[in-house]
Design a protein around this motif. Structure first.
Motif, PDB file in Angstrom:
ATOM      1  N   UNK A  90       6.046  -1.551  -2.850  1.00 17.80           N
ATOM      2  CA  UNK A  90       5.064  -0.857  -3.699  1.00 17.80           C
ATOM      3  C   UNK A  90       4.311   0.238  -2.950  1.00 17.80           C
ATOM      4  N   UNK A  91       4.015   0.002  -1.668  1.00 16.62           N
ATOM      5  CA  UNK A  91       3.300   1.013  -0.879  1.00 16.62           C
ATOM      6  C   UNK A  91       4.167   2.255  -0.679  1.00 16.62           C
ATOM      7  N   UNK A  92       5.447   2.049  -0.406  1.00 18.53           N
ATOM      8  CA  UNK A  92       6.342   3.182  -0.215  1.00 18.53           C
ATOM      9  C   UNK A  92       6.553   3.945  -1.514  1.00 18.53           C
ATOM     10  N   UNK A  93       6.568   3.235  -2.609  1.00 12.38           N
ATOM     11  CA  UNK A  93       6.668   3.903  -3.913  1.00 12.38           C
ATOM     12  C   UNK A  93       5.455   4.798  -4.149  1.00 12.38           C
ATOM     13  N   UNK A  94       4.286   4.323  -3.763  1.00 11.98           N
ATOM     14  CA  UNK A  94       3.063   5.121  -3.901  1.00 11.98           C
ATOM     15  C   UNK A  94       3.093   6.324  -2.973  1.00 11.98           C
ATOM     16  N   UNK A  95       3.589   6.127  -1.753  1.00  8.40           N
ATOM     17  CA  UNK A  95       3.670   7.228  -0.798  1.00  8.40           C
ATOM     18  C   UNK A  95       4.630   8.306  -1.288  1.00  8.40           C
ATOM     19  N   UNK A  96       5.686   7.885  -1.958  1.00  4.34           N
ATOM     20  CA  UNK A  96       6.667   8.847  -2.466  1.00  4.34           C
ATOM     21  C   UNK A  96       6.047   9.783  -3.498  1.00  4.34           C
ATOM     22  N   UNK A  97       4.998   9.311  -4.163  1.00  3.47           N
ATOM     23  CA  UNK A  97       4.341  10.113  -5.200  1.00  3.47           C
ATOM     24  C   UNK A  97       3.158  10.906  -4.664  1.00  3.47           C
ATOM     25  N   UNK A  98       2.793  10.673  -3.406  1.00  6.23           N
ATOM     26  CA  UNK A  98       1.621  11.331  -2.831  1.00  6.23           C
ATOM     27  C   UNK A  98       2.011  12.593  -2.072  1.00  6.23           C
ATOM     28  N   UNK A  99       1.207  13.630  -2.239  1.00  8.14           N
ATOM     29  CA  UNK A  99       1.435  14.879  -1.513  1.00  8.14           C
ATOM     30  C   UNK A  99       0.424  15.054  -0.377  1.00  8.14           C
ATOM     31  N   UNK A 100      -0.494  14.112  -0.232  1.00 13.98           N
ATOM     32  CA  UNK A 100      -1.553  14.240   0.762  1.00 13.98           C
ATOM     33  C   UNK A 100      -1.284  13.455   2.042  1.00 13.98           C
ATOM     34  N   UNK A 101      -0.220  12.650   2.045  1.00 15.37           N
ATOM     35  CA  UNK A 101       0.109  11.859   3.230  1.00 15.37           C
ATOM     36  C   UNK A 101       1.565  12.108   3.610  1.00 15.37           C
ATOM     37  N   UNK A 102       1.805  12.327   4.885  1.00 15.83           N
ATOM     38  CA  UNK A 102       3.165  12.501   5.400  1.00 15.83           C
ATOM     39  C   UNK A 102       3.550  11.238   6.165  1.00 15.83           C
TER      40      UNK A 102
END
Length: 232
Positions: A91-103
């Motif tokens: 779930x965390x990686x799914x959220x990261x995939x949608x975020x443009x503010x974290x690399x």
């Protein structure tokens, strides 16, 4: 500029889990983490894959178990390519995939080949391999965490200077990694899945404690996303 999150999603503890998941008498070997970390504290570098193999032989010998064949060792090492992940990781990686503010960046003591094989071959992790912007290992530095040069190497890889270390968040389940990151000015979040609280006393003051302790990656990611960026 996006905040950098260097997540150690496959932490050192999982080296222990690999051994214990093997069938037969290997699953009963009480492997101790200090064995795995011994080479981090001496002035001799060898790839983490070699450290892992030597740790296996040490643990077997310590418990009076006959050493396996080279083929058996190779089979055991290949288990890294199919490591499972904790329930909160997907779930965390799914959220990261949608975020443009974290690399997101994988940052590991393992070798580039070990980490790459795990990320791209693990049935659980491979579907998220494109989420990571990079996989940074210690191969080039030839030192292990928590040596400061390793964290500066990470900063260089993600385009940050030593003066910008606070732009980088380290997420780890390893206290030594948290302390190492804090010592060079990074922000650090400790994953406390067992809910035991931070008790490490490796260093004193602010360097010795994480910026945030979370029960899972989702809770930690929420904190990172809400924190204002410090760099330009």
């Amino acid at each position: 500029m996006a905040k950098i999150s260097a997540g150690v999603y496959m932490a050192v503890e999982q080296h222990v889990l690999v051994f214990r998941q093997m069938k037969g008498h290997l699953s009963k070997v009480p492997i101790k983490k200090p064995v795995l970390l011994a080479h981090f504290c001496i002035a001799q570098y060898m790839p983490f894959s070699s450290v892992t193999q030597r740790s296996l032989h040490h643990a077997l010998s310590e418990n009076d178990i006959p050493l396996p064949s080279e083929a058996a060792v190779a089979s055991l090492m290949s288990a890294y390519d199919s490591l499972s992940i904790f329930p909160d990781v997907a779930p965390a990686l799914e959220s990261l995939a949608k975020s443009s503010s974290v690399m997101p960046v994988v940052f590991s003591n393992g070798t580039q080949q070990m980490v790459g094989d795990s990320v791209h071959s693990s049935p659980d992790l491979s579907p998220f391999s494109n989420v990571f912007s990079d996989m940074v290992t210690v191969d080039e530095v030839r030192k292990f965490k928590p040596h400061p040069d390793v964290y500066y190497h990470l900063a260089n890889k993600v385009g940050k200077s030593k003066e910008q270390m606070a732009d980088i968040w380290l997420v780890s389940g390893n206290p030594f990694d948290i302390v190492g990151a804090k010592a060079v000015g990074m922000k650090a979040c400790w994953v406390d899945r067992e809910g035991q609280g931070w008790s490490d006393r490796l260093a004193e003051g602010n360097v010795g404690v994480p910026d945030f302790v979370g029960k899972d990656l989702g809770e930690i990611l929420e904190v990172i996303l809400k924190t204002p960026e410090t760099g330009e």
